[in-house]
Design a protein around this motif. Sequence first.
Motif, PDB file in Angstrom:
ATOM      1  N   ALA A  49       0.840  -1.188   0.000  1.00 32.82           N
ATOM      2  CA  ALA A  49       0.000   0.000   0.000  1.00 32.82           C
ATOM      3  C   ALA A  49       0.875   1.238   0.000  1.00 32.82           C
ATOM      4  CB  ALA A  49      -0.939   0.010   1.209  1.00 32.82           C
ATOM      5  N   ALA A  50       0.363   2.318  -0.561  1.00 33.97           N
ATOM      6  CA  ALA A  50       1.093   3.576  -0.599  1.00 33.97           C
ATOM      7  C   ALA A  50       0.123   4.732  -0.446  1.00 33.97           C
ATOM      8  CB  ALA A  50       1.879   3.724  -1.897  1.00 33.97           C
ATOM      9  N   ILE A  51       0.632   5.836   0.087  1.00 40.12           N
ATOM     10  CA  ILE A  51      -0.164   7.047   0.211  1.00 40.12           C
ATOM     11  C   ILE A  51       0.726   8.244  -0.086  1.00 40.12           C
ATOM     12  CG2 ILE A  51       0.218   7.178   2.714  1.00 40.12           C
ATOM     13  CD1 ILE A  51      -2.663   8.366   2.889  1.00 40.12           C
ATOM     14  N   PRO A  53       1.567  12.492  -0.304  1.00 40.11           N
ATOM     15  CA  PRO A  53       1.324  13.610   0.622  1.00 40.11           C
ATOM     16  C   PRO A  53      -0.065  14.219   0.476  1.00 40.11           C
ATOM     17  CG  PRO A  53       3.530  13.770  -0.270  1.00 40.11           C
ATOM     18  CD  PRO A  53       2.839  12.670  -1.025  1.00 40.11           C
ATOM     19  N   SER A  54      -0.649  14.134  -0.715  1.00 37.52           N
ATOM     20  CA  SER A  54      -1.986  14.663  -0.936  1.00 37.52           C
ATOM     21  C   SER A  54      -3.087  13.719  -0.470  1.00 37.52           C
ATOM     22  CB  SER A  54      -2.192  14.998  -2.409  1.00 37.52           C
ATOM     23  OG  SER A  54      -2.150  13.829  -3.207  1.00 37.52           O
ATOM     24  N   GLY A  55      -2.714  12.519  -0.067  1.00 44.71           N
ATOM     25  CA  GLY A  55      -3.680  11.574   0.456  1.00 44.71           C
ATOM     26  C   GLY A  55      -4.160  10.519  -0.510  1.00 44.71           C
ATOM     27  N   ARG A  56      -3.628  10.492  -1.709  1.00 41.79           N
ATOM     28  CA  ARG A  56      -4.024   9.464  -2.664  1.00 41.79           C
ATOM     29  C   ARG A  56      -3.462   8.116  -2.241  1.00 41.79           C
ATOM     30  NH1 ARG A  56      -1.734   7.385  -7.278  1.00 41.79           N
ATOM     31  NH2 ARG A  56      -0.053   8.940  -7.184  1.00 41.79           N
ATOM     32  N   GLU A  57      -4.300   7.096  -2.255  1.00 39.30           N
ATOM     33  CA  GLU A  57      -3.933   5.766  -1.802  1.00 39.30           C
ATOM     34  C   GLU A  57      -3.868   4.780  -2.959  1.00 39.30           C
ATOM     35  OE1 GLU A  57      -6.733   6.659   2.059  1.00 39.30           O
ATOM     36  OE2 GLU A  57      -6.713   4.624   1.247  1.00 39.30           O
ATOM     37  N   ASN A  58      -2.989   3.812  -2.827  1.00 37.09           N
ATOM     38  CA  ASN A  58      -2.859   2.755  -3.809  1.00 37.09           C
ATOM     39  C   ASN A  58      -2.600   1.442  -3.082  1.00 37.09           C
ATOM     40  OD1 ASN A  58      -2.648   1.735  -6.546  1.00 37.09           O
ATOM     41  ND2 ASN A  58      -0.460   1.507  -6.148  1.00 37.09           N
ATOM     42  N   TYR A  59      -3.236   0.373  -3.560  1.00 38.08           N
ATOM     43  CA  TYR A  59      -3.114  -0.935  -2.924  1.00 38.08           C
ATOM     44  C   TYR A  59      -2.872  -2.009  -3.964  1.00 38.08           C
ATOM     45  CZ  TYR A  59      -5.449   1.465   0.935  1.00 38.08           C
ATOM     46  OH  TYR A  59      -5.786   2.345   1.932  1.00 38.08           O
ATOM     47  N   THR A  60      -2.096  -3.007  -3.586  1.00 35.78           N
ATOM     48  CA  THR A  60      -1.984  -4.169  -4.438  1.00 35.78           C
ATOM     49  C   THR A  60      -3.304  -4.934  -4.395  1.00 35.78           C
ATOM     50  OG1 THR A  60      -0.547  -6.045  -4.994  1.00 35.78           O
ATOM     51  CG2 THR A  60      -1.098  -5.745  -2.683  1.00 35.78           C
ATOM     52  N   ASP A  61      -3.631  -5.604  -5.485  1.00 38.09           N
ATOM     53  CA  ASP A  61      -4.942  -6.226  -5.622  1.00 38.09           C
ATOM     54  C   ASP A  61      -5.262  -7.203  -4.496  1.00 38.09           C
ATOM     55  OD1 ASP A  61      -4.984  -6.445  -9.278  1.00 38.09           O
ATOM     56  OD2 ASP A  61      -5.540  -4.825  -7.913  1.00 38.09           O
ATOM     57  N   SER A  62      -4.275  -7.911  -4.014  1.00 38.06           N
ATOM     58  CA  SER A  62      -4.516  -8.953  -3.031  1.00 38.06           C
ATOM     59  C   SER A  62      -4.975  -8.429  -1.672  1.00 38.06           C
ATOM     60  CB  SER A  62      -3.268  -9.816  -2.846  1.00 38.06           C
ATOM     61  OG  SER A  62      -2.199  -9.056  -2.318  1.00 38.06           O
ATOM     62  N   VAL A  63      -4.800  -7.131  -1.411  1.00 39.93           N
ATOM     63  CA  VAL A  63      -5.188  -6.587  -0.111  1.00 39.93           C
ATOM     64  C   VAL A  63      -6.314  -5.569  -0.209  1.00 39.93           C
ATOM     65  CG1 VAL A  63      -2.832  -6.937   0.703  1.00 39.93           C
ATOM     66  CG2 VAL A  63      -3.558  -4.648  -0.027  1.00 39.93           C
ATOM     67  N   LYS A  64      -6.775  -5.261  -1.400  1.00 43.87           N
ATOM     68  CA  LYS A  64      -7.846  -4.284  -1.568  1.00 43.87           C
ATOM     69  C   LYS A  64      -9.094  -4.729  -0.820  1.00 43.87           C
ATOM     70  CE  LYS A  64      -6.466  -2.279  -6.000  1.00 43.87           C
ATOM     71  NZ  LYS A  64      -6.798  -2.134  -7.435  1.00 43.87           N
ATOM     72  N   GLY A  65      -9.668  -3.800  -0.083  1.00 43.71           N
ATOM     73  CA  GLY A  65     -10.842  -4.097   0.705  1.00 43.71           C
ATOM     74  C   GLY A  65     -10.545  -4.650   2.070  1.00 43.71           C
TER      75      GLY A  65
END
Length: 119
Positions: A49-51, A53-65
């Motif tokens: 997962a990554a975030i 400074p502006s707050g945009r988040e990104n997740y690998t598919d296996s952990v989404k949700g």
Amino acid sequence: QVQLVESGGGLVQPGGSLRLSCAASRSIFGFYTMAWYRQAPGKQRELVAAITPSGRENYTDSVKGRFTISGDNAKNMVYLQMNSLKPEDTAVYYCNARFEGDYVRRDYWGQGTQVTVAS
């Protein structure tokens, strides 16, 4: 130089939850993307997962949700809330701070915290 220290790992049963914390030695507001990576024995380190400074988040598919990354700029802290944990989530989890300019990239890493998901 940014020093990162992770905490919150441990042993949890499948379906359980953990919250990982990453404490930064200095403010990263406005300059760094924060991320969590993990590495299982014999496997390469992967982004979880990554975030920004502006707050945009990104997740690998296996952990989404299931996983949520968040930060507290005032405390220089980044968190990873992990719910509905699965055995395949077992790994050493690392906090990462990344600075990216047009011509340079710098990465800072914590020491890692072990997460074990097992009955």
